[in-house]
Design an enzyme around this catalytic site. Structure first.
Site, PDB file in Angstrom:
ATOM      1  N   LYS A   9       0.499   3.656 -10.256  1.00  0.00           N
ATOM      2  CA  LYS A   9       0.230   4.887 -10.988  1.00  0.00           C
ATOM      3  C   LYS A   9       0.276   4.621 -12.502  1.00  0.00           C
ATOM      4  CE  LYS A   9       1.980   7.810  -7.207  1.00  0.00           C
ATOM      5  NZ  LYS A   9       3.046   8.764  -6.778  1.00  0.00           N
ATOM      6  N   TYR A  49      -5.319  13.638  -3.325  1.00  0.00           N
ATOM      7  CA  TYR A  49      -4.097  14.355  -2.956  1.00  0.00           C
ATOM      8  C   TYR A  49      -4.398  15.708  -2.289  1.00  0.00           C
ATOM      9  CZ  TYR A  49      -0.846  11.062  -5.165  1.00  0.00           C
ATOM     10  OH  TYR A  49      -0.078   9.953  -5.457  1.00  0.00           O
ATOM     11  N   ASN A 112       7.037   8.114 -10.213  1.00  0.00           N
ATOM     12  CA  ASN A 112       7.576   7.163  -9.233  1.00  0.00           C
ATOM     13  C   ASN A 112       6.702   5.924  -9.034  1.00  0.00           C
ATOM     14  OD1 ASN A 112       5.596   8.427  -7.770  1.00  0.00           O
ATOM     15  ND2 ASN A 112       6.906   9.032  -6.057  1.00  0.00           N
ATOM     16  N   HIS A 115       1.899   4.432  -5.328  1.00  0.00           N
ATOM     17  CA  HIS A 115       1.523   5.165  -4.113  1.00  0.00           C
ATOM     18  C   HIS A 115       1.212   4.155  -3.016  1.00  0.00           C
ATOM     19  CE1 HIS A 115      -0.886   7.515  -1.264  1.00  0.00           C
ATOM     20  NE2 HIS A 115      -1.761   6.538  -1.329  1.00  0.00           N
ATOM     21  N   GLU A 126      -8.275   6.536   2.607  1.00  0.00           N
ATOM     22  CA  GLU A 126      -8.051   6.259   1.175  1.00  0.00           C
ATOM     23  C   GLU A 126      -8.838   5.021   0.731  1.00  0.00           C
ATOM     24  OE1 GLU A 126      -3.757   6.213   0.805  1.00  0.00           O
ATOM     25  OE2 GLU A 126      -3.645   8.378   1.152  1.00  0.00           O
TER      26      GLU A 126
HETATM   27  P1  RTP Z   1       2.562   8.867  -2.602  1.00  0.00           P
HETATM   28  O1  RTP Z   1       1.544   9.699  -1.835  1.00  0.00           O
HETATM   29  O2  RTP Z   1       2.392   8.952  -4.102  1.00  0.00           O
HETATM   30  O3  RTP Z   1       2.718   7.496  -2.072  1.00  0.00           O
HETATM   31  O4  RTP Z   1       3.954   9.531  -2.359  1.00  0.00           O
HETATM   32  P2  RTP Z   1       4.613   9.910  -0.991  1.00  0.00           P
HETATM   33  O5  RTP Z   1       3.665   9.786   0.154  1.00  0.00           O
HETATM   34  O6  RTP Z   1       5.870   9.126  -0.929  1.00  0.00           O
HETATM   35  O7  RTP Z   1       4.934  11.447  -1.276  1.00  0.00           O
HETATM   36  P3  RTP Z   1       4.022  12.744  -1.127  1.00  0.00           P
HETATM   37  O8  RTP Z   1       4.862  13.782  -0.480  1.00  0.00           O
HETATM   38  O9  RTP Z   1       2.683  12.416  -0.545  1.00  0.00           O
HETATM   39  O10 RTP Z   1       3.857  13.168  -2.652  1.00  0.00           O
HETATM   40  C1  RTP Z   1       2.892  12.573  -3.464  1.00  0.00           C
HETATM   41  C2  RTP Z   1       3.430  12.405  -4.849  1.00  0.00           C
HETATM   42  O11 RTP Z   1       3.655  13.691  -5.419  1.00  0.00           O
HETATM   43  C3  RTP Z   1       4.752  13.629  -6.308  1.00  0.00           C
HETATM   44  N1  RTP Z   1       5.745  14.619  -5.887  1.00  0.00           N
HETATM   45  N2  RTP Z   1       6.338  15.419  -6.713  1.00  0.00           N
HETATM   46  N3  RTP Z   1       7.959  17.448  -7.834  1.00  0.00           N
HETATM   47  C4  RTP Z   1       8.040  17.222  -6.541  1.00  0.00           C
HETATM   48  O12 RTP Z   1       8.806  17.792  -5.792  1.00  0.00           O
HETATM   49  C5  RTP Z   1       7.170  16.166  -5.979  1.00  0.00           C
HETATM   50  N4  RTP Z   1       7.091  15.835  -4.711  1.00  0.00           N
HETATM   51  C6  RTP Z   1       6.172  14.844  -4.650  1.00  0.00           C
HETATM   52  C7  RTP Z   1       5.303  12.230  -6.258  1.00  0.00           C
HETATM   53  O13 RTP Z   1       4.741  11.469  -7.347  1.00  0.00           O
HETATM   54  C8  RTP Z   1       4.788  11.719  -4.931  1.00  0.00           C
HETATM   55  O14 RTP Z   1       4.705  10.316  -4.917  1.00  0.00           O
END
Ligand code: RTP
Length: 148
Positions: A9, A49, A112, A115, A126
């Site tokens: 990212k 997303y 973070n 991804h 993707e």
């Molecule tokens: P990613 O898709 O980025 O690998 O992350 P992930 O599967 O671990 O998590 P996901 O639930 O798909 O969320 C995507 C990205 O959104 C941001 N996020 N912000 N503020 C919040 O509560 C929150 N929750 C998620 C994070 O950057 C997350 O990686």
């Protein structure tokens, strides 16, 4: 062989973590099959997303992803989707274990660093979204030293 989509990212790029992150996947034994450095626009980030479009953090997430260039990659290897997620660590860096990328390099969930696809089917979608031109075919010759 299984493939996953990994994206460094904008914060990971700005903080100079590209080499560190690629090194972790490379040293594990996974094979880099696709790599590009790109800026994505809002509609593209919203498509990536799309599953999170109802979440309250959706627009700030999209702002974050379009804030600078990202490194888009395809990595290949046995169980690379699940193992890639382990290398990356929990979504919220406050819960990520030390030794994981987010555990070692991140503090806030909205910064973070990286991804990784969460399932084989989402990896397929993707990779098709981020690499519509396809990826270069090549085979590493060291497999007998990594796989029994
Ligand atoms: P990613 O898709 O980025 O690998 O992350 P992930 O599967 O671990 O998590 P996901 O639930 O798909 O969320 C995507 C990205 O959104 C941001 N996020 N912000 N503020 C919040 O509560 C929150 N929750 C998620 C994070 O950057 C997350 O990686």
């Amino acid at each position: 062989m299984e493939q996953t989509f990994i994206m460094i990212k904008p914060d990971g790029v700005q903080r100079g973590l590209i080499g560190e992150i690629i090194g972790r996947f490379e040293k594990k034994g996974f094979t880099l099959k696709g790599l590009k450095f790109i800026n994505v626009d809002r509609p593209f980030a919203e498509k990536h997303y799309a599953d999170l479009s109802a979440k309250p953090f959706f627009s700030s997430l999209v702002d974050y992803i379009i804030s600078g260039p990202v490194v888009a990659m395809v990595w290949e290897g046995k169980n690379v989707v699940a193992t890639g997620r382990k290398i990356i660590g929990a979504t919220n860096p406050a819960q990520s274990e030390p030794g994981t990328i987010r555990g070692d390099f991140a503090i806030d969930i909205g910064r973070n660093v990286i991804h990784g696809s969460d399932a084989v089917e989402s990896a397929r979608k993707e990779i098709a979204l981020w690499f519509p031109e396809g990826i270069t075919e090549w085979q590493k010759t060291v497999h007998p030293w990594i796989y029994e």
